[in-house]
Scaffold this active site. Sequence first.
Site, PDB file in Angstrom:
ATOM      1  N   THR A   1      -6.212  -7.439  -6.983  1.00 30.39           N
ATOM      2  CA  THR A   1      -7.342  -8.096  -6.809  1.00 30.39           C
ATOM      3  C   THR A   1      -7.605  -9.275  -5.295  1.00 30.39           C
ATOM      4  O   THR A   1      -9.062  -9.636  -5.742  1.00 30.39           O
ATOM      5  CB  THR A   1      -7.254  -9.312  -7.756  1.00 30.39           C
ATOM      6  OG1 THR A   1      -6.150 -10.448  -7.240  1.00 30.39           O
ATOM      7  CG2 THR A   1      -6.761  -9.067  -9.173  1.00 30.39           C
ATOM      8  N   GLY A   2      -7.072  -9.063  -4.485  1.00 33.38           N
ATOM      9  CA  GLY A   2      -7.747  -9.295  -3.303  1.00 33.38           C
ATOM     10  C   GLY A   2      -8.469  -7.791  -2.614  1.00 33.38           C
ATOM     11  O   GLY A   2      -9.774  -7.589  -3.055  1.00 33.38           O
ATOM     12  N   VAL A   3      -7.658  -7.460  -1.526  1.00 33.59           N
ATOM     13  CA  VAL A   3      -8.785  -6.410  -0.223  1.00 33.59           C
ATOM     14  C   VAL A   3      -9.318  -5.161  -1.998  1.00 33.59           C
ATOM     15  O   VAL A   3     -10.255  -4.663  -1.404  1.00 33.59           O
ATOM     16  CB  VAL A   3      -7.491  -5.843   0.559  1.00 33.59           C
ATOM     17  CG1 VAL A   3      -7.586  -3.938   0.751  1.00 33.59           C
ATOM     18  CG2 VAL A   3      -7.007  -6.882   1.720  1.00 33.59           C
ATOM     19  N   TYR A   4      -8.033  -5.710  -2.466  1.00 30.01           N
ATOM     20  CA  TYR A   4      -8.294  -3.625  -3.869  1.00 30.01           C
ATOM     21  C   TYR A   4      -9.198  -4.257  -4.425  1.00 30.01           C
ATOM     22  O   TYR A   4      -9.618  -3.160  -5.584  1.00 30.01           O
ATOM     23  CB  TYR A   4      -7.094  -3.297  -3.579  1.00 30.01           C
ATOM     24  CG  TYR A   4      -6.030  -2.511  -3.455  1.00 30.01           C
ATOM     25  CD1 TYR A   4      -6.461  -2.373  -1.710  1.00 30.01           C
ATOM     26  CD2 TYR A   4      -4.911  -2.324  -4.036  1.00 30.01           C
ATOM     27  CE1 TYR A   4      -5.675  -1.406  -1.225  1.00 30.01           C
ATOM     28  CE2 TYR A   4      -4.169  -1.288  -2.463  1.00 30.01           C
ATOM     29  CZ  TYR A   4      -4.670  -1.236  -1.647  1.00 30.01           C
ATOM     30  OH  TYR A   4      -3.447  -0.161  -0.701  1.00 30.01           O
TER      31      TYR A   4
ATOM     32  N   ASN B   1       0.310  -0.952   0.105  1.00 31.59           N
ATOM     33  CA  ASN B   1      -0.123   0.273   0.153  1.00 31.59           C
ATOM     34  C   ASN B   1       0.600   1.040   0.026  1.00 31.59           C
ATOM     35  O   ASN B   1       2.396   1.250   0.290  1.00 31.59           O
ATOM     36  CB  ASN B   1      -0.875  -0.015   1.075  1.00 31.59           C
ATOM     37  CG  ASN B   1      -0.254  -0.206   2.715  1.00 31.59           C
ATOM     38  OD1 ASN B   1       0.804   0.371   2.223  1.00 31.59           O
ATOM     39  ND2 ASN B   1      -0.404  -0.978   3.086  1.00 31.59           N
TER      40      ASN B   1
ATOM     41  N   VAL C   1      -1.164 -10.816   0.580  1.00 31.89           N
ATOM     42  CA  VAL C   1       0.666 -10.527   0.709  1.00 31.89           C
ATOM     43  C   VAL C   1       1.443  -9.998   1.381  1.00 31.89           C
ATOM     44  O   VAL C   1       2.647 -10.246   1.171  1.00 31.89           O
ATOM     45  CB  VAL C   1       0.667 -10.741  -1.241  1.00 31.89           C
ATOM     46  CG1 VAL C   1       0.157  -9.490  -1.821  1.00 31.89           C
ATOM     47  CG2 VAL C   1       2.154 -12.129  -1.617  1.00 31.89           C
ATOM     48  N   ASP C   2       0.895  -8.426   1.820  1.00 32.24           N
ATOM     49  CA  ASP C   2       2.021  -7.923   2.499  1.00 32.24           C
ATOM     50  C   ASP C   2       2.123  -8.055   2.971  1.00 32.24           C
ATOM     51  O   ASP C   2       3.181  -8.649   3.459  1.00 32.24           O
ATOM     52  CB  ASP C   2       1.630  -6.509   1.765  1.00 32.24           C
ATOM     53  CG  ASP C   2       2.451  -5.047   2.327  1.00 32.24           C
ATOM     54  OD1 ASP C   2       1.491  -4.183   2.492  1.00 32.24           O
ATOM     55  OD2 ASP C   2       3.566  -4.989   2.370  1.00 32.24           O
TER      56      ASP C   2
HETATM   57  N1  APR Z   1       1.682 -15.783  -1.997  1.00 28.19           N
HETATM   58  C1  APR Z   1       1.212 -15.107  -3.303  1.00 28.19           C
HETATM   59  N2  APR Z   1      -0.153 -14.121  -3.274  1.00 28.19           N
HETATM   60  C2  APR Z   1      -1.119 -14.390  -2.117  1.00 28.19           C
HETATM   61  C3  APR Z   1      -0.125 -14.580  -0.780  1.00 28.19           C
HETATM   62  C4  APR Z   1       0.806 -15.375  -0.829  1.00 28.19           C
HETATM   63  N3  APR Z   1       1.676 -15.204   0.450  1.00 28.19           N
HETATM   64  N4  APR Z   1      -1.233 -14.363   0.089  1.00 28.19           N
HETATM   65  C5  APR Z   1      -2.019 -13.204  -0.689  1.00 28.19           C
HETATM   66  N5  APR Z   1      -1.974 -13.561  -2.154  1.00 28.19           N
HETATM   67  C6  APR Z   1      -2.968 -13.328  -2.670  1.00 28.19           C
HETATM   68  C7  APR Z   1      -4.251 -13.046  -2.801  1.00 28.19           C
HETATM   69  O1  APR Z   1      -5.002 -14.196  -2.325  1.00 28.19           O
HETATM   70  C8  APR Z   1      -4.615 -11.848  -4.468  1.00 28.19           C
HETATM   71  O2  APR Z   1      -4.767 -13.129  -4.951  1.00 28.19           O
HETATM   72  O3  APR Z   1      -2.394 -12.183  -3.101  1.00 28.19           O
HETATM   73  C9  APR Z   1      -3.711 -11.219  -4.257  1.00 28.19           C
HETATM   74  C10 APR Z   1      -3.322  -9.726  -4.007  1.00 28.19           C
HETATM   75  O4  APR Z   1      -3.976  -9.621  -3.080  1.00 28.19           O
HETATM   76  P1  APR Z   1      -4.204  -8.748  -1.458  1.00 28.19           P
HETATM   77  O5  APR Z   1      -2.643  -9.116  -0.594  1.00 28.19           O
HETATM   78  O6  APR Z   1      -4.950  -8.372  -0.914  1.00 28.19           O
HETATM   79  O7  APR Z   1      -3.333  -6.899  -2.111  1.00 28.19           O
HETATM   80  P2  APR Z   1      -3.952  -6.476  -2.413  1.00 28.19           P
HETATM   81  O8  APR Z   1      -6.014  -7.084  -3.517  1.00 28.19           O
HETATM   82  O9  APR Z   1      -3.283  -5.741  -4.477  1.00 28.19           O
HETATM   83  O10 APR Z   1      -3.982  -5.100  -1.758  1.00 28.19           O
HETATM   84  C11 APR Z   1      -3.301  -4.485  -1.418  1.00 28.19           C
HETATM   85  O11 APR Z   1      -4.047  -5.428   1.247  1.00 28.19           O
HETATM   86  O12 APR Z   1      -2.732  -6.639   2.187  1.00 28.19           O
HETATM   87  C12 APR Z   1      -2.600  -4.772   2.098  1.00 28.19           C
HETATM   88  O13 APR Z   1      -1.115  -3.538   2.951  1.00 28.19           O
HETATM   89  C13 APR Z   1      -1.791  -4.277   1.459  1.00 28.19           C
HETATM   90  O14 APR Z   1      -3.416  -1.627   1.729  1.00 28.19           O
HETATM   91  C14 APR Z   1      -2.845  -2.965   1.102  1.00 28.19           C
HETATM   92  C15 APR Z   1      -3.838  -3.964   0.221  1.00 28.19           C
END
Ligand code: APR
Length: 168
Positions: free
Chosen positions: A117-120, A23, A32-33
Amino acid sequence: MEIRTFLGDITKFECDAIVNAANTSLLGGGGVDGAIHRAAGPKLLEACRKFNGCETGQAIITWGYNLPAKYVIHTPGPIWRGGGNREEELLADCYRNSLELARDHDCETVAFPSISTGVYHFPLDKASEIAVRTVKDFGQQPSIIRQVTLVAFDAKTKEYYDRALQRI
Ligand code: APR
């Protein structure tokens, strides 16, 4: 440049640089962060603090510390707000800017998670197309990067990236 998909945990992935879906604060988070920070150890957060944040679509690079990867490239993806706020352009910037940083640090192998594609909430069909198209476009120019892996954490995500790879 080979582009492939992989189903698994990017924190365990052995390559020169893994990309973190960060972020803009760069101070860690969930998803994943959070996983990357946990696996890399506290020195990663220390290193990230020095950057005073990072704009959406931009990218910064740090060492990987306790990770198998030598580097972590941190790039804040766009939050999906319906598509009218340059989300698609900014997501492409994440992939392009990360690859340019990897190239400039002599990385031969790079792994990306499915950025945004997760939280965002970026729609997977659009995100996977943008990712594959941007990586393929980058691969048109000769560079030291010989392999890019799109790491999916679940089978559904992997299916979207496999489909995008076949289509584009
Ligand atoms: N390895 C690979 N992919 C992963 C892992 C992992 N260990 N953990 C999660 N993922 C995948 C999720 O399943 C998703 O498909 O990473 C993808 C991105 O999801 P998020 O981690 O939620 O990231 P994003 O949608 O870009 O949102 C970013 O979320 O974690 C917070 O600090 C981050 O604020 C930022 C926001």
